[in-house]
Design an enzyme around this catalytic site. Sequence first.
Site, PDB file in Angstrom:
ATOM      1  CG  ASP A 128      -9.204  -7.858  11.741  1.00 26.21           C
ATOM      2  OD1 ASP A 128      -9.963  -7.237  11.928  1.00 26.21           O
ATOM      3  OD2 ASP A 128      -7.919  -7.571  11.578  1.00 26.21           O
ATOM      4  CG  ASP A 152      -2.386  -0.634   0.972  1.00 29.08           C
ATOM      5  OD1 ASP A 152      -2.314  -0.900  -0.233  1.00 29.08           O
ATOM      6  OD2 ASP A 152      -3.389  -1.105   1.917  1.00 29.08           O
TER       7      ASP A 152
HETATM    8  O1  LIG Z   1      -4.079   1.149   4.395  1.00 24.89           O
HETATM    9  C1  LIG Z   1      -3.181   0.018   5.247  1.00 24.89           C
HETATM   10  C2  LIG Z   1      -3.016  -0.125   6.422  1.00 24.89           C
HETATM   11  C3  LIG Z   1      -2.620  -1.111   7.271  1.00 24.89           C
HETATM   12  N1  LIG Z   1      -2.011  -2.154   6.274  1.00 24.89           N
HETATM   13  C4  LIG Z   1      -1.484  -3.233   6.901  1.00 24.89           C
HETATM   14  O2  LIG Z   1      -2.518  -3.604   8.025  1.00 24.89           O
HETATM   15  C5  LIG Z   1      -1.474  -5.015   8.302  1.00 24.89           C
HETATM   16  C6  LIG Z   1      -2.260  -4.358  10.912  1.00 24.89           C
HETATM   17  O3  LIG Z   1      -0.549  -2.911  10.426  1.00 24.89           O
HETATM   18  P1  LIG Z   1      -0.458  -3.084  11.810  1.00 24.89           P
HETATM   19  O4  LIG Z   1      -0.036  -1.372  11.823  1.00 24.89           O
HETATM   20  O5  LIG Z   1       0.473  -3.592  12.201  1.00 24.89           O
HETATM   21  O6  LIG Z   1      -1.754  -2.796  12.851  1.00 24.89           O
HETATM   22  P2  LIG Z   1      -1.647  -3.880  13.934  1.00 24.89           P
HETATM   23  O7  LIG Z   1      -2.914  -3.067  14.861  1.00 24.89           O
HETATM   24  O8  LIG Z   1      -0.418  -4.198  14.731  1.00 24.89           O
HETATM   25  O9  LIG Z   1      -2.776  -4.617  13.245  1.00 24.89           O
HETATM   26  C7  LIG Z   1      -3.642  -5.845  13.706  1.00 24.89           C
HETATM   27  O10 LIG Z   1      -4.801  -4.926  14.082  1.00 24.89           O
HETATM   28  C8  LIG Z   1      -4.878  -4.361  12.517  1.00 24.89           C
HETATM   29  C9  LIG Z   1      -6.369  -4.121  13.226  1.00 24.89           C
HETATM   30  O11 LIG Z   1      -6.776  -3.198  13.220  1.00 24.89           O
HETATM   31  C10 LIG Z   1      -5.152  -5.882  12.033  1.00 24.89           C
HETATM   32  O12 LIG Z   1      -5.770  -5.954  10.796  1.00 24.89           O
HETATM   33  C11 LIG Z   1      -3.800  -6.617  12.063  1.00 24.89           C
HETATM   34  O13 LIG Z   1      -4.178  -7.795  11.236  1.00 24.89           O
HETATM   35  C12 LIG Z   1      -3.083  -7.071  13.256  1.00 24.89           C
HETATM   36  O14 LIG Z   1      -2.279  -7.464  13.698  1.00 24.89           O
HETATM   37  C13 LIG Z   1       0.345  -4.638   8.776  1.00 24.89           C
HETATM   38  O15 LIG Z   1       0.927  -5.538   7.031  1.00 24.89           O
HETATM   39  C14 LIG Z   1      -0.151  -3.488   7.111  1.00 24.89           C
HETATM   40  O16 LIG Z   1       1.260  -3.026   6.387  1.00 24.89           O
HETATM   41  C15 LIG Z   1      -2.009  -2.134   4.758  1.00 24.89           C
HETATM   42  O17 LIG Z   1      -2.039  -3.172   3.253  1.00 24.89           O
HETATM   43  N2  LIG Z   1      -2.851  -1.160   4.874  1.00 24.89           N
END
Ligand SMILES: O=c1ccn([C@@H]2O[C@H](COP(=O)(O)OP(=O)(O)O[C@H]3O[C@H](CO)[C@@H](O)[C@H](O)[C@H]3O)[C@@H](O)[C@H]2O)c(=O)[nH]1
Length: 738
Positions: free
Chosen positions: A448, A136
């Site tokens: 999710d 992204d």
């Molecule tokens: O516009 C976006 C924003 C995020 N991501 C991806 O989403 C994932 C999760 O993002 P992160 O910032 O690591 O958030 P976390 O809070 O750690 O993620 C948890 O919480 C998210 C929901 O809020 C879930 O989608 C994730 O799977 C879960 O691990 C990463 O691989 C990002 O690259 C995208 O692909 N596009």
Amino acid sequence: MVSTDFPLYITLEKPYAKINRVYACIYFGAILGLVYYRILYMPTQGYLPWILLFCAELGFAFIWILDQTMRWRPVDRSTFPERLSNRFEMDLPPIDIFICTADPIKEPPIDVANTLLSTLAFDYPVERLSCYVSDDGGSQLTFYALFEASCFAKIWVPFCHKYSIQQRCPEAFFSEYHIDGIESLSFMEEWKTIKEMYEEMKYCINSVVERGTVPENKCKEHEGFKEWTSGMSSRDHPAIVQVLLEKGKDCDGEGHDLPDLVYVTREKKPGYPHNFKAGALNVLIRVSAVMSNAPYILTLDCDMYANNCKALREAMCFFMDPQTGHQFGYVQFPQRFHGITINDLYAGHLKKAYDIQFNGLDGIEGPLYVGTGCILRRDVLCGSEPHEFVDVSSSLIKQLIPSTYLSMEKASPSKRLDEGKDLARCDYEDNSLWGKKIGVLYDCAVEDVLTGFSIHCRGWKSVFYSPRRNAFLGCAPVTLNDTLNQNKRWATGLLEIFVSRFCPLTYGIRHTRLAENMGYSFFFLGAPSSLPLLCYGLVPALSMLSGLSVFPQISDPWFLLFVFLATSAYAYSAIELMYLGGASLRCCWNEQRVWMIRGVSSYLFALIQVISKLLGISKVGFEVTSKVFDSEAAKRYQAEIFEFGVASELFIPFSVTALINLMALMGGIAGVIRKGYPGVENMFLQLLLSSFIVINSYPIYEGMVGRKDKGSMPTCITIFSILAAVVVCSMVSPIFEF
Ligand SMILES: O=c1ccn([C@@H]2O[C@H](COP(=O)(O)OP(=O)(O)O[C@H]3O[C@H](CO)[C@@H](O)[C@H](O)[C@H]3O)[C@@H](O)[C@H]2O)c(=O)[nH]1
Ligand SMILES: [Mn+2]
């Protein structure tokens, strides 16, 4: 020979389930006692504190009841991968692996490359694996890292297979595993060469990222680099779909096939909503549908590398089980993390969810889908129901993807590049069901969990499975601000679901079991649970300042009820964490502190955010959690020192609460000195509660006045909090007297 009737997995009720039930009954009795006490002793003066505390207690009781559904029948699963292999080795279904990344600065490309390599090397037939990376950030740097990784894969994958390496993430492998001389000579030699190659790749990737551009000579090595032109930015660029590895074309160093590897960045234009990660996943669903179209999909965050090379086989033990496999929509592995300090300063392991509550949900209809480390049926993501999963999905997908695209069943990725690009257009989903009924659902900060809940409501079950060797490992936030922001996003998204059309009270209850709805609601209602917590953090303290007693006196028999409710809840939860989550006592201490801090801060802001979204004042976004941090902060984190540093509004609620309790405690002690024993007699529980909060808040006071490093509390937050605390104290006491 193995009989064909043997199950591929078994489910056993956890032995401590009965203890949980007995305890729940006793505790419930105590809660009823509390309600009786509150009604019986309605005050004649000081109505407001009484009302607030009573409401808070009812709120806690309600949340507690929801939580009990996850204590009633926790289960344990075990699988039999050797039976799976004996019976289905030739028929193991294809799996598409989706990896999402969003930002080359916050999510270092070398980590994405490692995650990718760990999945390319899965112990699973290579001809049935395809890997899709969604970027992204639309960044050439990420593409470069993947290109380097695809070259390194040709050495790495055969090495892992040849020596049956357990750890297939190169970074983790080379930092955990050191040769000690007992290995064979050939292994040691290969180990050394491959380690050198890995270090070189890492160096190249990191220096390119640091420089910010890919050197010209590197760009010549793959056609794909030409797609980036000047004027492109992460918010405004065309779709790019590039094949980096292809079965049949690219072989490893030993002449064996490698999984397909496709790089995808969807088109982005200002003014077009891209729906964050959910939007990215839906693009991958479509692009992969015209390329490999595997019936199963593994979704991974870019930092979650595969730590157990058998994870896919483990998951297949559930899906392929001849008796019950057809009812499972997804298999969720727990999120596990590396790099967390010994005593888990910010409770980043989420042990309560992944070692206790999810096992409980697993005994009902199954756990939440948490976005990463989860294998889903493609059909399920495309809207199908359990009894019709044979072909409705394919017809649905046909409605959504023009049939011309699907005409050639499973064409090779390189033949499908144009279709792929078209499916990644930003206006592709206009006026369609994508994100509403089909694919990962939109308009929620936890896309999710929403998607998972809708899957449960369609009648599917899910599985929670924690293998002994953790399946996936990722990064947890390592600063207080990141932790609080992440929790705010989660709590916002979860409450958004509760107030959406998928509300468990109206929709959920008609479609899935009551207990499952209650378990989900526990998570959905985190944000409003900030209110009871705030009441308990503030009301007794403020009452103490006005000399008002809100709990029974020591000599009163009801006193014991309060002591029981508080201590047993704390003790029970500590025992659970220690016994089931393997936590130390210090971990439990940190866990309860973070529970309070995020309760009054993240959850309160989440509540405000959802209310303003409902009123149409603001929108909810997705702030990506940073996976890098500066070395000074890293040192402080390793020493388990709280990291404030930035002037974040999230620090205000707990700072104010901590200061009010400090003032109340001093006021309370002064009262005791003035009045002698009768003062203690009346105020004992309030003194105790405030002392407890003050002890918990020690790092906050220290951050305000006792530290000079960059991680200390910013002066503006300190001054603001002191002023706010003084104002609240002087204004509220008079109101409380009525
Ligand atoms: O516009 C976006 C924003 C995020 N991501 C991806 O989403 C994932 C999760 O993002 P992160 O910032 O690591 O958030 P976390 O809070 O750690 O993620 C948890 O919480 C998210 C929901 O809020 C879930 O989608 C994730 O799977 C879960 O691990 C990463 O691989 C990002 O690259 C995208 O692909 N596009
Ligand atoms: Mn993450």
